[in-house]
Design a protein around this motif. Sequence first.
Motif, PDB file in Angstrom:
ATOM      1  N   MET A 432       0.829  -1.211   0.000  1.00 34.99           N
ATOM      2  CA  MET A 432       0.000   0.000   0.000  1.00 34.99           C
ATOM      3  C   MET A 432       0.858   1.254   0.000  1.00 34.99           C
ATOM      4  O   MET A 432       1.937   1.294   0.592  1.00 34.99           O
ATOM      5  CB  MET A 432      -0.924   0.017   1.214  1.00 34.99           C
ATOM      6  CG  MET A 432      -0.207   0.051   2.554  1.00 34.99           C
ATOM      7  SD  MET A 432      -1.361  -0.076   3.955  1.00 34.99           S
ATOM      8  CE  MET A 432      -0.237   0.128   5.345  1.00 34.99           C
ATOM      9  N   SER A 433       0.380   2.274  -0.698  1.00 33.85           N
ATOM     10  CA  SER A 433       0.987   3.596  -0.643  1.00 33.85           C
ATOM     11  C   SER A 433       0.148   4.466   0.274  1.00 33.85           C
ATOM     12  O   SER A 433      -1.071   4.569   0.104  1.00 33.85           O
ATOM     13  CB  SER A 433       1.077   4.217  -2.037  1.00 33.85           C
ATOM     14  OG  SER A 433       1.703   5.494  -1.979  1.00 33.85           O
ATOM     15  N   VAL A 434       0.810   5.097   1.236  1.00 35.62           N
ATOM     16  CA  VAL A 434       0.136   5.919   2.233  1.00 35.62           C
ATOM     17  C   VAL A 434       0.637   7.352   2.088  1.00 35.62           C
ATOM     18  O   VAL A 434       1.855   7.580   2.026  1.00 35.62           O
ATOM     19  CB  VAL A 434       0.411   5.393   3.655  1.00 35.62           C
ATOM     20  CG1 VAL A 434      -0.395   6.173   4.687  1.00 35.62           C
ATOM     21  CG2 VAL A 434       0.082   3.897   3.753  1.00 35.62           C
ATOM     22  N   PRO A 435      -0.253   8.351   2.030  1.00 36.32           N
ATOM     23  CA  PRO A 435       0.169   9.747   1.821  1.00 36.32           C
ATOM     24  C   PRO A 435       0.775  10.351   3.086  1.00 36.32           C
ATOM     25  O   PRO A 435       0.080  10.960   3.890  1.00 36.32           O
ATOM     26  CB  PRO A 435      -1.124  10.457   1.407  1.00 36.32           C
ATOM     27  CG  PRO A 435      -2.209   9.656   2.044  1.00 36.32           C
ATOM     28  CD  PRO A 435      -1.731   8.235   2.072  1.00 36.32           C
ATOM     29  N   MET A 436       2.091  10.224   3.236  1.00 32.71           N
ATOM     30  CA  MET A 436       2.745  10.579   4.487  1.00 32.71           C
ATOM     31  C   MET A 436       3.454  11.929   4.472  1.00 32.71           C
ATOM     32  O   MET A 436       3.954  12.362   5.503  1.00 32.71           O
ATOM     33  CB  MET A 436       3.746   9.483   4.874  1.00 32.71           C
ATOM     34  CG  MET A 436       3.114   8.129   5.172  1.00 32.71           C
ATOM     35  SD  MET A 436       1.815   8.171   6.434  1.00 32.71           S
ATOM     36  CE  MET A 436       2.712   8.801   7.851  1.00 32.71           C
TER      37      MET A 436
END
Length: 480
Positions: A432-436
């Motif tokens: 998963m890509s998480v907007p960090m």
Amino acid sequence: MTATSANGVLQTHDAMGLAKLVRQRKVSPGELLEAAIARTEAMNPRFNFMAQQHYDFARAEIARGLPDGPFTGVPWLLKDLAAYIEGLPTEGGSRLNKGQVGLFTTELVQRYRRAGLVVFGKTTTPEFGLTGTTESVLMGATRNPWNPERIAGGSSGGAAAAVAAGVIPAAHATDGGGSIRIPASCCGLFGMKPSRARTPMGPYRTEGWGGLSTHHVITRSVRDSAALLDATHGPEAGSRYSAPSSDGTFLSHAERDPRRLRIALMNKPASGAPVDPECLAVLNATARLCETMGHHVEEAAPKLDAGAMGQASFVLIASSLAADLLDRAKSLGIELGPDVLEPITLGFVGYGQTTTGADFARANNTMQRAAVAVAQFMENYDVILSPTVAKPPLEIGQIGLSPGVSFQEWGQRAATFSPFTQIANFTGQPSMSVPMGESSDGLPVGMMFTGRYGEEALLYSLAGQLERAAPWAARRPVLS
């Protein structure tokens, strides 16, 4: 409810929130649909994310009566690739498929519709989903709502741009080498690539690109992604295999913190490609946040042969693509050439025609060796943390339709931009890509978490914890 207030609801609620308002009769499916259409008409000229408009189809669906599902009345966009509705066009971003109409409705689309989602169009994709940016001769360039001079990512860039532009809070996407996670990173959204065989690919095929590709969604909220996977996962008729079952729903896991996790911090890709310092800064900040939440983080990475995996992926993709497109050309009675296909696609088809059945088998074996190596590495770690991509969103044209760029040069450019995402496709693992975070010039930067095969539930627990600790819902592009 007025059109203005319905549009406001679209901007302030995720898909689960919209469905709740429908159940409470505070807004109707028709009002949500017309608000989404109005928002599409306002935003699409600026960002070019719509490939097909199915407005009347959606209105007719509502008029006939929607099924009672977890997302009844929520407007929905499909990616214009491998997601068919009988009688409606799906073109895959290619002149070769211009005007092609679906002969059947894919199983995944049937599940979306049974969940109550209202399909009103399809989003842009590069030709046959082959690049990390959404640019095509047929549709032009899809632009990033955060900065229209930058890419929205690919190949699900249309889906990500539509969500980032506030048209809908979630949209269908696919991922064969990062095509959910790359756009999610570029557009400041959440994107989960499920385990291989978690979601249906058929009918008539249960794998895409030799098992590299899978379907799911790009969303604003973690809970939408989890609930949409609850609504769509599971084997279909004729499946060769399916991903292992989860204990409880994915949504239930997203709503509770995980146990203390052992996280491997991977700051260098297996290929050795350079990583932008701004991406590394967000990576280190994310690692520190994970430590404050009680997790153990240490630098570590599986030992992988990036060259062998890359070569194997070209064999699997090129041979699969060549078979499909040569059959398509034969059915049309035409020859494949630059009048119907882009140079990158022609390069894949040409390469695919040189491969043999033995090459395909060897490529599968290479991927299985990689899967074993990563599985053994993850006996000591629960999650691998890395940047999603090695640079903030690129300028339009750098890895897409670049005149004079050879097939080999394009491959090098694409691999340098996205050297991390493909591993999960090679091994079948959820990722998963998480907007960090953001770059110094305000562009989104996503961080990627990869789990063991079949362990989406654990990733959703971690994603929910991250969302609660460092909320991103308020970080949006400035749009009028």
